[in-house]
Design a protein around this motif. Structure first.
Motif, PDB file in Angstrom:
ATOM      1  N   ILE A 101       6.262  -4.564   8.579  1.00  0.00           N
ATOM      2  CA  ILE A 101       7.239  -3.567   8.121  1.00  0.00           C
ATOM      3  C   ILE A 101       6.854  -3.042   6.735  1.00  0.00           C
ATOM      4  CG2 ILE A 101       9.647  -3.200   7.467  1.00  0.00           C
ATOM      5  CD1 ILE A 101      10.401  -5.308   9.583  1.00  0.00           C
ATOM      6  N   LEU A 102       6.450  -3.945   5.854  1.00  0.00           N
ATOM      7  CA  LEU A 102       6.047  -3.548   4.505  1.00  0.00           C
ATOM      8  C   LEU A 102       4.817  -2.649   4.535  1.00  0.00           C
ATOM      9  CD1 LEU A 102       6.551  -6.914   2.587  1.00  0.00           C
ATOM     10  CD2 LEU A 102       7.814  -4.792   2.233  1.00  0.00           C
ATOM     11  N   SER A 103       3.865  -2.972   5.401  1.00  0.00           N
ATOM     12  CA  SER A 103       2.664  -2.152   5.526  1.00  0.00           C
ATOM     13  C   SER A 103       3.013  -0.747   6.011  1.00  0.00           C
ATOM     14  CB  SER A 103       1.688  -2.822   6.491  1.00  0.00           C
ATOM     15  OG  SER A 103       0.536  -2.030   6.672  1.00  0.00           O
TER      16      SER A 103
ATOM     17  N   ARG B  72       3.568   4.973   4.943  1.00  0.00           N
ATOM     18  CA  ARG B  72       4.397   6.159   5.146  1.00  0.00           C
ATOM     19  C   ARG B  72       4.803   6.783   3.808  1.00  0.00           C
ATOM     20  NH1 ARG B  72       7.581   8.178   9.323  1.00  0.00           N
ATOM     21  NH2 ARG B  72       9.349   9.430   8.643  1.00  0.00           N
ATOM     22  N   THR B  73       5.198   5.952   2.853  1.00  0.00           N
ATOM     23  CA  THR B  73       5.634   6.449   1.550  1.00  0.00           C
ATOM     24  C   THR B  73       4.491   7.118   0.794  1.00  0.00           C
ATOM     25  OG1 THR B  73       7.271   4.671   1.406  1.00  0.00           O
ATOM     26  CG2 THR B  73       6.731   5.817  -0.627  1.00  0.00           C
TER      27      THR B  73
ATOM     28  N   MET C 191      -5.986   9.802  -5.537  1.00  0.00           N
ATOM     29  CA  MET C 191      -5.996   8.646  -6.439  1.00  0.00           C
ATOM     30  C   MET C 191      -4.567   8.281  -6.869  1.00  0.00           C
ATOM     31  SD  MET C 191      -9.078   7.575  -6.735  1.00  0.00           S
ATOM     32  CE  MET C 191      -9.233   8.017  -4.989  1.00  0.00           C
ATOM     33  N   THR C 192      -3.731   9.304  -7.088  1.00  0.00           N
ATOM     34  CA  THR C 192      -2.344   9.049  -7.460  1.00  0.00           C
ATOM     35  C   THR C 192      -1.595   8.381  -6.312  1.00  0.00           C
ATOM     36  OG1 THR C 192      -2.420  11.057  -8.817  1.00  0.00           O
ATOM     37  CG2 THR C 192      -0.265  10.093  -8.429  1.00  0.00           C
TER      38      THR C 192
ATOM     39  N   GLN D  13       0.368   3.094  -3.762  1.00  0.00           N
ATOM     40  CA  GLN D  13       0.089   1.990  -2.852  1.00  0.00           C
ATOM     41  C   GLN D  13      -0.188   0.696  -3.618  1.00  0.00           C
ATOM     42  OE1 GLN D  13      -3.123   3.532  -0.322  1.00  0.00           O
ATOM     43  NE2 GLN D  13      -1.711   3.499   1.397  1.00  0.00           N
ATOM     44  N   GLU D  14      -0.974   0.816  -4.681  1.00  0.00           N
ATOM     45  CA  GLU D  14      -1.310  -0.370  -5.473  1.00  0.00           C
ATOM     46  C   GLU D  14      -0.069  -0.931  -6.172  1.00  0.00           C
ATOM     47  OE1 GLU D  14      -4.078  -2.022  -5.547  1.00  0.00           O
ATOM     48  OE2 GLU D  14      -5.066  -0.627  -4.183  1.00  0.00           O
ATOM     49  N   PHE D  15       0.840  -0.026  -6.591  1.00  0.00           N
ATOM     50  CA  PHE D  15       2.073  -0.459  -7.243  1.00  0.00           C
ATOM     51  C   PHE D  15       2.923  -1.287  -6.278  1.00  0.00           C
ATOM     52  CE2 PHE D  15       6.601   0.422  -8.218  1.00  0.00           C
ATOM     53  CZ  PHE D  15       6.667  -0.208  -9.456  1.00  0.00           C
TER      54      PHE D  15
END
Length: 252
Positions: free
Chosen positions: A103-105, A110-111, A153-154, A159-161
């Motif tokens: 679900i998190l993935s 999607r976000t 990149m943004t 995604q990294e956040f």
């Protein structure tokens, strides 16, 4: 210290401006991340009572806090504390953790894709609607590079956040389990980790400087290629291909 504080304020403002409309998604990810990390930590912690049962038998358990919590849980549920029940519980915890991870993935992907698409459309629209005095100051290729590279990149930053939130929750659970197993080893390991972090800080700063330089060079390359391909007839008419190639080679 004051400059560092200002940097934090500016970063928070920028993050809110970029990702503000996704704050509820980020909050949901945070809650699910803590739940997933909790289940993962408990699942790993369950290995301790399993080993206790294997070594001491069904009648004996260890005296660490995690094992005692598990024993208390089984007594509340009125279940026998044996190897089959412990294995069933630990498998159930990891299956539930896997479902939450899926679900998190999905939310993460999607976000980030929604952010990248909507921001790219919005930026392209505003660029086309800008006034002529602004447009003539822009270099050819910079907009293309911003739309295709910078925004990607943004999006990766978002995604990294979100991934950092998940990593942090798992880290807290691992620390909790490790602390219950051995406080001395846990503190010693975290101290070593802090020392390693401080040692690598100069490399992090250097990486940031190189990333800024790379961003500038990418825009210059995009401008060079677009400008000279658009004027390829003029370049060939004057026979200056070698000069253009030499300049391109310096960029590459």
């Amino acid at each position: 210290m004051k400059a560092y504080y200002k940097k934090i304020i500016y970063t928070s403002f920028l993050a809110n401006k970029l990702f503000g409309k996704y704050k509820w998604w980020i909050l949901l990810v945070t809650v699910l991340g803590f739940l997933g990390g909790f289940l993962e930590g408990i699942g790993i912690g369950m290995l301790i009572p399993i080993f206790s049962v294997i070594v001491l038998g069904d009648a004996g358990v260890g005296n660490d806090s995690i094992t005692l919590y598990v024993v208390k849980l089984f007594r509340i549920l009125n279940l026998p504390l044996g190897l089959p029940a412990l294995l069933t519980l630990i498998v159930s915890l990891f299956v539930l953790r896997a479902i939450i991870g899926f679900i998190l993935s999905y939310i993460n992907t999607r976000t980030s894709l929604n952010f990248e698409t909507s921001t790219r459309v919005d930026l392209y629209k505003k660029s086309l609607e800008s006034g002529w005095p602004y447009l003539i100051r822009q270099k050819l290729g910079h907009l293309e590079n911003t739309l295709m590279f910078d925004l990607r990149m943004t999006s990766k930053l978002l995604q990294e956040f979100i991934s950092a939130i998940l990593e942090a929750t798992s880290f807290l659970m691992y620390v909790f389990v490790a602390y219950n197993v051995s406080r001395f080893i846990t503190v010693l390991t975290m101290g070593f980790g802090l020392l390693l972090h401080l040692t690598l800080l100069p490399l992090v700063r250097r990486t940031r400087e190189i990333a800024k330089l790379q961003l500038k060079i990418n825009k210059d390359i995009a401008h060079h290629v677009n400008e000279h391909m658009a004027g390829i007839k003029t370049i060939k008419a004057y026979g200056i291909e070698d000069g253009v190639i030499k300049k391109g080679k310096s960029f590459f």
